[in-house]
Design an enzyme around this catalytic site. Structure first.
Site, mmCIF file in Angstrom:
data_model
loop_
_atom_site.group_PDB
_atom_site.id
_atom_site.type_symbol
_atom_site.label_atom_id
_atom_site.label_comp_id
_atom_site.label_asym_id
_atom_site.label_seq_id
_atom_site.Cartn_x
_atom_site.Cartn_y
_atom_site.Cartn_z
ATOM 1 N N GLY A 167 -51.268 -37.369 -18.157
ATOM 2 C CA GLY A 167 -50.538 -38.429 -18.847
ATOM 3 C C GLY A 167 -49.153 -38.554 -18.233
ATOM 4 N N ARG A 168 -48.289 -37.585 -18.548
ATOM 5 C CA ARG A 168 -46.897 -37.610 -18.100
ATOM 6 C C ARG A 168 -46.770 -37.845 -16.597
ATOM 7 N NH1 ARG A 168 -42.730 -35.214 -20.798
ATOM 8 N NH2 ARG A 168 -44.212 -34.024 -22.058
ATOM 9 N N GLY B 212 -51.423 -31.905 -18.243
ATOM 10 C CA GLY B 212 -50.426 -30.850 -18.136
ATOM 11 C C GLY B 212 -49.750 -30.757 -16.780
ATOM 12 N N CYS C 176 -25.723 -40.192 -35.809
ATOM 13 C CA CYS C 176 -24.794 -39.289 -36.474
ATOM 14 C C CYS C 176 -25.372 -37.877 -36.496
ATOM 15 C CB CYS C 176 -24.536 -39.772 -37.892
ATOM 16 S SG CYS C 176 -24.020 -41.465 -37.971
ATOM 17 N N TYR D 224 -43.948 -40.338 -22.770
ATOM 18 C CA TYR D 224 -43.443 -39.592 -23.935
ATOM 19 C C TYR D 224 -41.975 -39.952 -24.170
ATOM 20 C CZ TYR D 224 -47.639 -36.831 -23.049
ATOM 21 O OH TYR D 224 -48.930 -36.425 -22.825
ATOM 22 N N GLU E 164 -57.135 -35.127 -17.174
ATOM 23 C CA GLU E 164 -56.567 -36.108 -18.116
ATOM 24 C C GLU E 164 -55.047 -36.116 -18.019
ATOM 25 O OE1 GLU E 164 -59.773 -34.792 -21.602
ATOM 26 O OE2 GLU E 164 -57.638 -34.313 -21.777
HETATM 27 C C1 LIG Z 1 -56.127 -32.767 -24.691
HETATM 28 C C2 LIG Z 1 -55.011 -33.323 -23.887
HETATM 29 N N1 LIG Z 1 -55.299 -33.963 -22.736
HETATM 30 C C3 LIG Z 1 -54.324 -34.494 -21.967
HETATM 31 C C4 LIG Z 1 -52.989 -34.390 -22.341
HETATM 32 C C5 LIG Z 1 -51.952 -35.004 -21.450
HETATM 33 O O1 LIG Z 1 -51.047 -34.056 -20.994
HETATM 34 P P1 LIG Z 1 -49.916 -34.442 -19.956
HETATM 35 O O2 LIG Z 1 -49.290 -35.692 -20.409
HETATM 36 O O3 LIG Z 1 -48.985 -33.276 -20.001
HETATM 37 O O4 LIG Z 1 -50.565 -34.578 -18.606
HETATM 38 C C6 LIG Z 1 -52.635 -33.717 -23.515
HETATM 39 C C7 LIG Z 1 -51.251 -33.576 -23.930
HETATM 40 O O5 LIG Z 1 -50.868 -32.964 -24.871
HETATM 41 C C8 LIG Z 1 -53.697 -33.166 -24.307
HETATM 42 O O6 LIG Z 1 -53.417 -32.521 -25.453
#
Ligand SMILES: Cc1ncc(COP(=O)(O)O)c(C=O)c1O
Length: 381
Positions: free
Chosen positions: A259-260, A224, A329, A358, A257
């Protein structure tokens, strides 16, 4: 701003008609992931959330810089096991099927994150030996957790209490602590640290009271950490976040954890201008491809930042405010609304930044059956 190696590759791809393309800057990804690793060292383990971008080159490039990977489906788990068989994995995700729960018996799965009492009951019924965290969605103070409270993810105190009861008769399932992913897209590190503090202040006493057998508690604080698409040069302040976590949980083992915030910065979606036009007083640049390749701006409701690489020398030029759209379209196929452009012509290239997370994997590729982009992992100057 597009990095030089990506710009050079984009121009070469345009010359051979190989656009649209996703172009990734692997040295940039290494530098960024290395900086996150250095900042977080000693305060929390970093597990990359594969859902942000599961491309094999991205996972392999990240491997030296992360403690492991967070997977949220059997597909992601199988991918990581195949590519990086020694990498530790934590397994999250709502709605795990029985087949997916069976996959979690893989010894590479360090922790399975239990989403509900029903899921735990199914896990117990397998008779397997497993290490778990309980995914909590507790009643924390603060507006920032409202979105999580309104979601189906994890368990409220009643659900957690039901799990505690189930665990009493489940000697083969070992609980280690709490998983709490309670926010999405927060680029404010002090606010994220404050959320982590509230999670720890609730979770550690809860564990002591309800699961006293957990003597070395673990807290997985989820992902997040945000990316500010309106300010592409800014980054989450990992050092400040890490410093705040360092004195958070006492002896608790912490994990995050992201990701983005790991992979967004080093991917570009590059395409070219097919048409420039004015209709009902508005200027549009129509690009090859569109949001079926890069759905991120539609999914999040933002304007995707971009850089123009001028190539064309003739034809009408667009200067001023223009909306950059794709070939679909639907009026929703907008990549950037009311952008400022200067002399944009048919044949010019547009490189959309912050497209490493994403992006392709979130998009509805087959809508309208245009050709798919090509993928390039630039590793060098
Ligand atoms: C359980 C969990 N962990 C990690 C993430 C990764 O989140 P982010 O990409 O926003 O850091 C998510 C994203 O939805 C998630 O649901």
């Amino acid at each position: 701003m597009v990095v030089e190696s990506v710009r050079a590759r984009a121009v070469r791809l345009a010359a051979v008609g190989d656009l649209p393309a996703y172009v990734y800057d692997l040295p940039g990804l290494r530098a960024h992931a290395g900086a996150v690793q250095a900042a977080m060292a000693g305060s929390a383990e970093v597990f990359y959330a594969v859902k942000a971008n599961p491309a094999a080159e991205i996972l392999r490039t990240l491997r030296p810089f992360v403690d492991g990977f967070e997977v949220a489906s059997g597909g992601e788990l199988a991918l990581v096991r195949e590519l990086l068989p020694d990498a530790p994995v934590v397994f999250s995700g709502p709605g795990k099927t029985d087949a997916e729960l069976a996959l979690a018996l893989d010894p590479g799965v360090e922790r399975l994150h239990v989403e509900s009492p029903g899921e735990l009951a199914r896990l117990i019924a397998t008779g397997a030996r497993l290490d778990i965290l309980l995914r909590a969605n507790p009643d924390l103070p603060g507006e920032d957790v409202r979105q999580a409270a309104d979601s189906p993810f994890g368990m409220d105190p009643d659900g957690l209490a039901a799990c505690v009861r189930l665990l009493r008769d489940a000697p083969r399932i070992t609980p280690h602590g709490i998983h709490a992913h309670l926010t999405w897209g927060r680029h404010d590190a002090p606010a994220m640290a404050d959320l982590a503090r509230r999670v720890a202040a609730w979770a550690l006493p809860w564990l002591r009271e309800h699961l006293p057998e957990v003597t070395e508690p673990e807290l997985d604080l989820g992902g997040g950490m945000g990316v500010d698409y309106g300010a592409p040069h800014t980054r989450f302040d990992w050092k400040a976040y890490s410093a705040a976590l360092a004195d958070l949980g006492g002896s608790a083992r912490l994990r995050i954890e992201p990701g983005r915030s790991l992979t967004a910065y080093d991917g570009w979606y590059v395409t070219d201008v097919l048409d420039v036009k004015r209709t009902h007083g508005r200027h549009y640049a129509v690009l090859r491809g569109g949001t079926h390749h890069l759905r991120t701006p539609v999914a999040r409701g933002h304007d995707q930042p971009f850089t123009v690489i001028h190539r064309a020398t003739s034809g009408p030029a667009l200067t001023g405010t223009a909306t950059l759209v794709g070939q679909l379209c639907t009026p929703k196929d907008v990549l950037n609304r009311n952008a400022e452009v200067d002399g944009l012509r048919v044949g010019d290239l547009v490189a959309f930044g912050l497209a490493g997370a994403y992006a392709w994997n979130l998009s509805h590729h087959d809508f309208l059956m245009h050709p798919q982009p090509s993928f390039h992992y630039v590793d060098g100057p």
